[in-house]
Design a protein around this motif. Sequence first.
Motif, PDB file in Angstrom:
ATOM      1  N   ASN A   1      43.865  27.823  32.381  1.00 34.80           N
ATOM      2  CA  ASN A   1      43.358  27.697  33.746  1.00 34.80           C
ATOM      3  C   ASN A   1      43.336  29.011  34.514  1.00 34.80           C
ATOM      4  N   LEU A   2      43.686  30.112  33.867  1.00 31.09           N
ATOM      5  CA  LEU A   2      43.638  31.417  34.524  1.00 31.09           C
ATOM      6  C   LEU A   2      42.201  31.727  34.943  1.00 31.09           C
ATOM      7  N   ASP A   3      42.001  32.157  36.190  1.00 34.53           N
ATOM      8  CA  ASP A   3      40.652  32.397  36.697  1.00 34.53           C
ATOM      9  C   ASP A   3      39.982  33.635  36.099  1.00 34.53           C
ATOM     10  N   VAL A   4      40.770  34.563  35.574  1.00 30.14           N
ATOM     11  CA  VAL A   4      40.220  35.815  35.051  1.00 30.14           C
ATOM     12  C   VAL A   4      39.773  35.627  33.598  1.00 30.14           C
ATOM     13  N   PRO A   5      38.618  36.156  33.196  1.00 25.70           N
ATOM     14  CA  PRO A   5      38.189  36.054  31.804  1.00 25.70           C
ATOM     15  C   PRO A   5      39.220  36.658  30.840  1.00 25.70           C
ATOM     16  N   VAL A   6      39.484  35.940  29.733  1.00 22.29           N
ATOM     17  CA  VAL A   6      40.490  36.364  28.762  1.00 22.29           C
ATOM     18  C   VAL A   6      39.856  36.502  27.385  1.00 22.29           C
ATOM     19  N   ILE A   7      40.076  37.658  26.760  1.00 20.81           N
ATOM     20  CA  ILE A   7      39.624  37.927  25.396  1.00 20.81           C
ATOM     21  C   ILE A   7      40.840  37.904  24.480  1.00 20.81           C
TER      22      ILE A   7
END
Length: 264
Positions: A100-106
């Motif tokens: 649910n983290l709003d920042v894009p995650v790679i």
Amino acid sequence: MNAFLNITREGGIAILTMSQPETRNALTGNTAVEEFVQACADITKDTSIRAVILTAEGPVFSSGGNVKDMLRYQTQQLMPDVIREEYRNGIQRLPKALYNLDVPVIAAINGPAIGAGLDLTCMCDIRIASDKAIFAESFVKVGIVPGDGGAWLLPRAVGASKAAEMAFTGEALTAEQALACGLVSRVVAPDQLMPEALALARKIAANPGAVLRMTKRLLREGERSSLESLLELSAGYQAIAHMTDDHHEAVNAFIEKRPPKFSV
């Protein structure tokens, strides 16, 4: 034992490195969950962060749950209600925070991602794999079910049929097989894993931060909303986006045929 996560910054990119190779970066029996939850909370508050890379130290991305730690349930003869609460207040906090983290995650997957380690990659938005990586939804092999949300996460990554095959057999996929079924979006040589992840993160981070966060939220909501509900949310977010300085800058830059200069 050292902290589980080593957190570094490159401009607007936060790099989270799992740093307990001696346990194959296991996610239980240590402070991994607490550190992930805190890191996600800190990233959410820091609006200068526009992209996150999750990777690992050592030859293994993550072995998932610590099998040796599972012996405690037998030796201490814990009751089912106690074990249930341990899951709810332990490993299950991880998908709630990271997915649910709003920042894009790679996810930059350097090696085997097994059990909860595989599910951890599915909590991320984009997965890039070293050709040394393998992937297994292996809970059935040790006589348990996916307790960390894998039964919800994996079908969304690879589709229902492939997820069922992986969960029912527990057998591993190679990096190339993972690419073929859409679990990862690219496979690279080990020495190119972080350069590729960083290059992609820089492309993401070059865009307006507020719009990136709203875009990710729309993608997440789209997985569980009706089209009508998502359209309503999109209209609200779009109204906000149209009023941002970054949108005004982007439009002016396009008209003036110059690169935009977005706010930090």
